[in-house]
Design an enzyme around this catalytic site. Structure first.
Site, short mmCIF file in Angstrom:
data_model
loop_
_atom_site.label_atom_id
_atom_site.label_comp_id
_atom_site.label_asym_id
_atom_site.label_seq_id
_atom_site.Cartn_x
_atom_site.Cartn_y
_atom_site.Cartn_z
N ARG A 1 -72.71 28.58 -20.49
CA ARG A 1 -73.78 27.67 -20.88
C ARG A 1 -73.32 26.76 -22.02
O ARG A 1 -73.75 26.88 -23.17
CB ARG A 1 -75.01 28.48 -21.29
CG ARG A 1 -75.70 29.17 -20.12
CD ARG A 1 -76.18 28.15 -19.09
NE ARG A 1 -76.87 28.75 -17.97
CZ ARG A 1 -78.19 28.91 -17.91
NH1 ARG A 1 -78.94 28.56 -18.91
NH2 ARG A 1 -78.74 29.44 -16.83
N ASP B 1 -73.72 23.88 -13.15
CA ASP B 1 -74.68 24.96 -13.40
C ASP B 1 -75.70 25.05 -12.27
O ASP B 1 -76.72 24.36 -12.26
CB ASP B 1 -75.38 24.72 -14.74
CG ASP B 1 -76.19 25.92 -15.19
OD1 ASP B 1 -76.26 26.90 -14.43
OD2 ASP B 1 -76.75 25.87 -16.30
N SER C 1 -79.36 26.22 -13.28
CA SER C 1 -80.27 25.15 -13.69
C SER C 1 -80.81 24.40 -12.48
O SER C 1 -81.98 24.02 -12.43
CB SER C 1 -79.57 24.19 -14.65
OG SER C 1 -79.26 24.81 -15.87
N GLN D 1 -72.47 21.68 -17.58
CA GLN D 1 -73.81 21.50 -17.03
C GLN D 1 -73.78 20.97 -15.61
O GLN D 1 -74.65 21.29 -14.80
CB GLN D 1 -74.61 20.55 -17.92
CG GLN D 1 -75.01 21.15 -19.25
CD GLN D 1 -75.80 20.20 -20.11
OE1 GLN D 1 -75.95 19.03 -19.78
NE2 GLN D 1 -76.31 20.67 -21.23
#
Length: 554
Positions: free
Chosen positions: A154, A162, A165, A159
């Site tokens: 994280r 990910d 998410s 990101q």
């Protein structure tokens, strides 16, 4: 068997001529020909997602890979085999897909598919290594390089990879849709000739990706949304999505170093439960998203559910971790004795298969771009990269899980304060509120006194021709302050149109005063004209931009 991946060592290890334990031979050559990436049909019953869409296949091909797709892999997500062929992939049987150099999937394979993986292959999927250590061991024994998409560190640089998410975002949106279908009322308040209908009250627990998605969706449907998160830094994000942050200092943590919630102390947990009891009693819909390292803490007790209104709905997004609400059954819809509906669905992302598959496939494209720096169809695994190392759970016969901790900050860890009781935290919160109110009251009193003093001085020494416009100005300031400060955020756009009209009047008056024989009046008129012009043109530009957001042809 030749490996499908080349591993890049660190410079220090090369200089020392040493090989780190469990990483493998750094001299493993990359294959001369481009690697084949296989996209299988998911074997889990009812799963509608696919790891690559025709659009993401095209991007993978640009990285130099050959792509093969299993027959019917994307059918449940509305992607036909012909769509993949048109994108440049080949449609092949199951055995050929799982025999590829790289296999990208949504979930871990079953025993049959696992047996089809060849030694040296790369498997990319959500593998949940912490919950399935036997699977990690099996992958290592078979010589498979396994990358767990659910283990992406994280950090901001990761990101784009990910998938948690991605799934949470879709689940938060879909949770509101499911709640709206169950709720026997309207989300949006209405005023009709037959009477007034209040908006639905929605309470969201958690301000992470799923919680913010739920808040934004519920707000866009017209509901009155309140939300709470134990991380105080999440309050600003919650309010930016249109919800009211339920401030309750006694139940919040200090600002977390990694941006994620930790387990609460006994005092904090008791304090938050009191808040949840108050909020759930007034809410029509409750959406819970609290997960701590895959485990769902209990936030909604059976006593709270008993106090909820008949027809209320609870959507438990943490059902996969045991559920936040007492009575949640993973994968099922439950109706309590007082007619409260509890939804414990664990397949919310799969209920929007096309969009979720596209987002998931884009995560994989970003990962393959990271693993293919030369865009030549050759996988280059860099175990010195914290992102790649963090998600690599098995390689070259060795288990690499758990990974070493990722250094997210150079600052020393803050000292952990002793846990306080709920009564102590509540007393501190009350004292802080009183102190803040006292400070605000003193400041307002001082400002009011200064304003009164200046007004009195102006009326005492000012000429009569000055007093009339000054009085009008003072009254306009007071009225304008109270009017504008009480305008709802949703009415700021029409308010801007009104201020544009007022600025136009100011501009006209300023232009009439330009060239006045009094230099002070001329300077003030010039300043007023300049400021009013900026406000007018800026207001029109902002209004036009906002209007274009609602135009279909924009």
């Amino acid at each position: 068997m030749e490996s499908a991946v080349t591993v890049r060592p660190s410079e220090l290890e090369i200089r020392n001529g040493e090989e780190p334990a469990g990483v493998g031979n750094f001299d493993t050559p990359a294959l001369e020909m481009a690697k084949r990436i296989g996209v299988p049909r998911e074997g889990r019953d009812g799963e509608r997602l696919v790891a690559a869409t025709p659009a993401t296949v095209q991007k993978i091909l640009k990285l130099g890979y050959d792509v093969v797709v299993e027959h019917g892999a994307g059918t449940a997500a509305t992607f036909a085999d012909d769509d993949y062929v048109e994108a440049g992939a080949r449609v092949v049987p199951l055995d050929e897909v799982w025999g590829s150099d790289v296999v990208v999937a949504v979930h871990a394979p079953d025993d049959r598919r696992l047996g089809l993986l060849r030694e040296g292959a790369v498997l990319v999927a959500q593998l949940w290594p912490g919950a399935h250590p036997d699977l990690v061991t099996t992958l290592a024994e078979r010589g498979v390089t396994a990358l767990a998409l659910d283990a992406v560190p994280r950090i901001s640089r990761a990101q784009a990879l990910d998938t948690l998410s991605t799934m949470s975002n879709v689940a938060g949106y879909r949770a509101v849709i499911e709640a709206a279908a169950e709720y026997p009322g309207m989300f949006t308040g209405q005023v009709t000739a037959a009477g007034k209908i209040p908006p639905a009250n929605v309470f969201v627990i958690g301000g992470g990706v799923a919680g913010l998605a739920a808040i934004g969706t519920a707000s866009s449907l017209g509901a009155s949304v309140r939300a709470f998160d134990v991380r105080p830094e999440a309050g600003e994000q919650i309010e930016s999505m249109g919800a009211t942050f339920a401030h309750f200092a006694a139940g919040q943590q200090e600002v977390s170093g990694d941006g994620y919630a930790r387990e609460l102390g006994a005092g904090q947990e008791a304090a938050t439960l009191r808040l949840y009891a108050e909020e759930t009693a007034r809410a029509d819909i409750v959406i819970t998203t609290a997960l701590v390292r895959g485990k769902a803490p209990r936030t909604i007790t059976s006593e709270m559910i008993a106090q909820m209104k008949p027809g209320s709905v609870i959507v438990d997004l943490a059902a996969s971790g045991g559920g936040n609400a007492e009575g949640t059954v993973p994968g099922q819809r439950i109706v309590t004795d007082n007619d409260v509906v509890i939804l414990g669905y664990t397949d919310l992302p799969s209920r929007m298969p096309a969009q979720t598959s596209q987002l998931y496939g884009t995560n994989i494209v970003h990962l393959m771009g990271l693993l293919t720096p030369g865009k030549d169809g050759q996988v280059m695994l860099d175990l010195e990269d914290p992102v790649q190392r963090g998600m690599t759970i098995a390689h070259d016969g060795a288990v690499l899980w758990p990974p070493p901790p990722v250094q997210v900050s150079a600052a020393p860890a803050a000292d952990v304060a002793p846990t306080k009781s709920g009564e102590e935290l509540a007393a501190e919160a009350a004292a802080a509120t009183v102190a803040k109110a006292r400070t605000r009251g003193i400041r307002n009193t001082v400002l009011a006194g200064l304003g009164f003093l200046l007004a009195t001085l102006a009326m005492t020494i000012g000429a009569e021709e000055f007093l009339v416009p000054f009085t009008v100005f003072a009254l306009a300031v007071v009225i304008g302050f109270y009017v504008i400060s009480n305008v709802s955020h949703s009415l700021h756009t029409p308010l801007m149109a009104q201020t544009n009209a007022v600025s136009g009047i100011i501009l006209v008056g300023a232009l009439l005063q330009l060239g006045n024989s009094n230099p002070v009046v001329t300077v003030l008129a010039f300043v007023a004209a300049a400021v009013a012009s900026i406000n007018i043109f800026g207001g029109f530009l902002v209004s036009r931009r906002m209007i274009n957001m609602f135009r279909k042809d924009a």
